[in-house]
Write an enzyme that holds these catalytic residues in place. Structure first.
Site, PDB file in Angstrom:
ATOM      1  N   GLU A 136      37.380  41.947  46.590  1.00 14.66           N
ATOM      2  CA  GLU A 136      37.274  42.858  45.366  1.00 14.66           C
ATOM      3  C   GLU A 136      35.849  43.380  45.146  1.00 14.66           C
ATOM      4  O   GLU A 136      35.159  42.804  45.946  1.00 14.66           O
ATOM      5  CB  GLU A 136      37.980  42.027  44.243  1.00 14.66           C
ATOM      6  CG  GLU A 136      39.324  41.778  44.233  1.00 14.66           C
ATOM      7  CD  GLU A 136      40.039  41.003  43.162  1.00 14.66           C
ATOM      8  OE1 GLU A 136      39.287  40.631  42.233  1.00 14.66           O
ATOM      9  OE2 GLU A 136      41.275  41.076  43.239  1.00 14.66           O
ATOM     10  N   HIS A 264      38.482  48.002  33.109  1.00 15.53           N
ATOM     11  CA  HIS A 264      38.860  48.178  34.505  1.00 15.53           C
ATOM     12  C   HIS A 264      38.991  49.481  34.925  1.00 15.53           C
ATOM     13  O   HIS A 264      39.413  50.261  34.336  1.00 15.53           O
ATOM     14  CB  HIS A 264      40.075  47.449  34.649  1.00 15.53           C
ATOM     15  CG  HIS A 264      40.484  47.013  35.869  1.00 15.53           C
ATOM     16  ND1 HIS A 264      40.778  47.812  37.210  1.00 15.53           N
ATOM     17  CD2 HIS A 264      40.551  45.607  36.662  1.00 15.53           C
ATOM     18  CE1 HIS A 264      40.949  47.210  38.061  1.00 15.53           C
ATOM     19  NE2 HIS A 264      40.691  45.800  37.997  1.00 15.53           N
ATOM     20  N   ARG A 312      32.484  46.317  38.875  1.00 12.22           N
ATOM     21  CA  ARG A 312      33.263  47.388  37.899  1.00 12.22           C
ATOM     22  C   ARG A 312      32.669  48.119  36.768  1.00 12.22           C
ATOM     23  O   ARG A 312      33.021  49.225  36.517  1.00 12.22           O
ATOM     24  CB  ARG A 312      34.080  46.206  37.027  1.00 12.22           C
ATOM     25  CG  ARG A 312      35.428  45.917  37.597  1.00 12.22           C
ATOM     26  CD  ARG A 312      36.051  45.026  36.935  1.00 12.22           C
ATOM     27  NE  ARG A 312      37.259  44.349  37.595  1.00 12.22           N
ATOM     28  CZ  ARG A 312      37.950  43.424  37.487  1.00 12.22           C
ATOM     29  NH1 ARG A 312      37.751  42.836  36.313  1.00 12.22           N
ATOM     30  NH2 ARG A 312      38.589  42.864  38.342  1.00 12.22           N
ATOM     31  N   HIS A 373      39.764  45.821  29.448  1.00 15.84           N
ATOM     32  CA  HIS A 373      40.138  44.673  30.341  1.00 15.84           C
ATOM     33  C   HIS A 373      39.642  43.498  30.052  1.00 15.84           C
ATOM     34  O   HIS A 373      40.707  42.360  29.990  1.00 15.84           O
ATOM     35  CB  HIS A 373      39.769  45.186  31.760  1.00 15.84           C
ATOM     36  CG  HIS A 373      40.489  44.021  32.770  1.00 15.84           C
ATOM     37  ND1 HIS A 373      41.669  44.257  32.970  1.00 15.84           N
ATOM     38  CD2 HIS A 373      39.788  43.609  33.638  1.00 15.84           C
ATOM     39  CE1 HIS A 373      41.869  43.098  33.941  1.00 15.84           C
ATOM     40  NE2 HIS A 373      41.048  42.657  34.512  1.00 15.84           N
ATOM     41  N   ARG A 408      31.315  40.869  34.535  1.00 15.67           N
ATOM     42  CA  ARG A 408      32.050  39.847  35.177  1.00 15.67           C
ATOM     43  C   ARG A 408      32.260  40.391  36.496  1.00 15.67           C
ATOM     44  O   ARG A 408      32.776  41.293  36.784  1.00 15.67           O
ATOM     45  CB  ARG A 408      33.357  39.347  34.558  1.00 15.67           C
ATOM     46  CG  ARG A 408      34.167  38.539  35.256  1.00 15.67           C
ATOM     47  CD  ARG A 408      35.376  38.180  34.318  1.00 15.67           C
ATOM     48  NE  ARG A 408      36.167  39.152  34.277  1.00 15.67           N
ATOM     49  CZ  ARG A 408      37.491  39.459  34.942  1.00 15.67           C
ATOM     50  NH1 ARG A 408      37.700  38.723  36.019  1.00 15.67           N
ATOM     51  NH2 ARG A 408      38.207  40.428  34.573  1.00 15.67           N
TER      52      ARG A 408
END
Ligand code: FAD
Ligand code: SIN
Length: 544
Positions: A136, A264, A312, A373, A408
């Site tokens: 990811e 997100h 992100r 998110h 994060r």
């Protein structure tokens, strides 16, 4: 064993109950359930059993955890190592993370994965000995353990089955935590700076029969999850109203890093408002998916050399910019070049969602846009999950542990919850024998609250908060927008306090107050942050 219901009385037809427990857990996501199981397993091995009470505002399985798709990050093979996972976490967090917390979490990860396996969680494997690891954004290696695109639902299934089977855990579904009980309820003035303040339990509302229960506990764990519902478009389910943060704030705990709200990049865009917005997992980009703008351009390389797999904060901001430039409501995620059969096997839920919306992923691109998110900030805790209020612990998304810094890293959240619930469990078993229950807790004060709650007004005010936060406190902020949000919220504060004072208590009314407090904290802490870092981006700070 402690007693359960001690006595009850009525006031203006509201039943008030008293209850006692050793450990009280609020929330039934991964943080609350894993802590409950650790304590219960410990209790099985001791002469003095621990009475554990777990309450949750809906059914047990209703949580952000159940929605997690991508998976859980852990170093599990030889190509990878702890240093790489530590560096990826720090890099994504713009190095605002607490390095020693990052090291603790990353190094404990393999043990915590064993806990999940021990409780019956399944993860996909590529052969009997090796997990099928996904990649990811921001990860330098494929290290995400997953169960198809349903990892959270699988974890929640396994943990709820275990918790239900455990005789030492009392489960109270449809019980809504209203407020924490501290010295304040005994008439003592406490502030955020007061060093010796304690949590003695909580007030809770049984939302099925209207009873208000005073629960005395030696230790209370807040595991109440996220805040996504303060925004109009969010991947979080309706329970994510920041109740734990608001309760802790009212009880004078320290709350920090609230400006770091993670959007997100790829929620499914639907012209009708979906609440929650359906997530198209970041693992889809790890699988080869490419973000494209309306000209068909693979635009991400203009923003970051990692392209669609940048962290992100960078991807969400880039999409926001592309959407503003084109005037369109979404960008595209292109998976047409990937292996369709493998896609279906790894992402059955996402595939189904596309089919339902008439999208043939072999030919068509998927419309996506950012959605609120995850909250990196929250209730400030130390490495044992201890808040700044004694006997009050916090774990999971409601807590601010220092792991995430300013942003994060994907799939580090489920892991953080497991590690901090483990730490909190270790701390709890050493502290419990030293703590006495208070049996003199005052009942909830229902005086003066006679009117039936005005549901329409409550819902409208919630919508107003969501609109203020989305318009003025989103991915890209300005001083003027933040000031405007603060001014609008002041009015909402006055109106909703007046409503609260005259109305009978209801879940919806308290959620409104909680959302208002969370919105206030995000705005205030965003105004205080004087640099653009990670998820906080204020245009007026661009050249400073
Ligand atoms: P939750 O799972 O949200 O549980 C909170 C619980 O508290 C709920 O049971 C709720 O009902 C209860 N509660 C709240 N307030 C009250 C109250 N007042 N009274 C009583 N009960 C209350 N993270 C990853 O690491 N990997 C992923 O792949 C991933 N995918 C995600 C996908 C989606 C769509 C979403 C929304 C999140 C995802 N995340 C992921 C983030 C992760 O799922 C959450 O951060 C994590 O599950 C939070 O767990 P938790 O136990 O802290 O809270
Ligand atoms: C996802 O599957 O993209 C969500 C992962 C996360 O939030 O960590």
């Amino acid at each position: 064993m402690c007693k359960t219901i001690v006595f009850s009385l009525t006031f203006d037809n509201i039943l008030l109950f008293m209850k006692q427990t050793d450990v009280l857990i609020i929330g039934s996501g991964i943080a609350g359930l894993s802590y409950a199981l650790k304590l219960a397993e410990h209790s099985d091995k001791t002469d003095v059993p621990i009475k554990i009470t777990l309450l949750t505002k809906k059914e047990l399985k209703v949580s952000n955890t159940s929605y997690a798709q991508g998976g859980i990050a852990s170093v599990t093979n030889r190509i990878d190592n702890f240093e790489k996972h530590i560096e990826d976490t720090l890099n994504a967090g713009a190095y605002l993370n607490n390095r020693s917390v990052v090291e603790m979490v990353v190094k404990q990860a393999p043990e915590r994965i064993k806990d999940l396996l021990h409780w019956g969680t399944r993860f996909d494997k590529k052969n009997p000995k090796e997990f099928d690891l996904a990649k990811e954004g921001g990860h330098s290696e494929a290290r995400i353990l997953h169960y198809k695109d349903l990892t959270g639902a699988e974890i929640e299934r396994a943990l709820t089955e275990q918790v239900k089977a455990h005789p030492n855990i009392e489960i109270l579904e449809y019980h809504f935590a209203l407020d924490l009980i501290t010295e304040h309820h005994f008439g003592k003035k406490i502030t955020r700076e007061t060093p010796d303040k304690h949590c003695y339990g909580i007030y809770a509302l049984n939302t099925q029969n209207g009873e208000i229960i005073t629960i005395a506990s030696k230790i209370t764990l807040l595991a109440t999850g996220g805040i996504g519902q303060v925004y109009e478009t969010t991947t979080n389910p309706e329970i994510a109203t920041g109740d734990g943060i608001a309760m802790a704030y009212r009880a004078k705990a320290i709350i920090k890093d609230m400006e770091f709200v993670q959007f997100h990049p790829t929620a499914f865009y639907s012209p009708k408002k979906e609440n929650p917005a359906f997530l198209v997992s970041e693992a889809v980009r790890g699988f080869g998916g490419i973000l494209r703008n309306h000209s068909g351009e693979d635009f991400m390389f203009r923003y970051d050399k990692r392209g669609s797999l940048a962290p992100r904060d960078i991807v969400a901001r880039a999409i926001d910019n592309e959407m503003k430039k084109s005037g369109k409501k979404h960008v595209w995620l292109d998976v047409t070049h990937t292996n369709l059969e493998k896609f279906k096997a790894h992402f059955p839920t996402i595939y189904e969602k596309c089919i339902e919306n008439g999208i043939d992923i072999g030919k068509d691109n998927i419309p996506v846009r950012p959605a609120a998110h995850y909250l990196c900030g929250g209730i400030s805790v130390d490495k044992n999950g201890e808040t700044t209020i004694k006997h009050l612990l916090a774990s999971g998304e409601t807590a601010c542990t220092g792991l995430h810094g300013a942003n994060r890293l994907a799939s580090n959240s489920l892991l953080e919850a497991l590690v901090f619930s483990h730490q909190a469990y270790l701390k709890s078993v050493t502290e419990l024998p030293k703590i006495s229950l208070r049996n003199d807790l005052p009942h909830w004060n229902v005086e003066g609250t006679k009117d039936a709650e005005e549901n329409v007004l409550i819902e409208e005010t919630k919508n107003e908060i969501q609109s203020i936060m989305s318009n003025y406190v989103g991915i890209v902020r300005t001083n003027e927008r933040l000031n405007r949000a603060a001014n609008r919220l002041k009015l909402i504060y006055e109106e909703s306090e007046a409503l609260y004072k005259r109305s009978k208590i209801s879940q919806s009314l308290i959620e409104l107050r909680n959302m208002r407090s969370v919105a206030y904290l995000i705005i205030k802490q965003a105004q205080q942050r004087k640099e653009n870092i990670g998820l906080h981006y204020n245009k007026d700070l661009e050249n400073q």
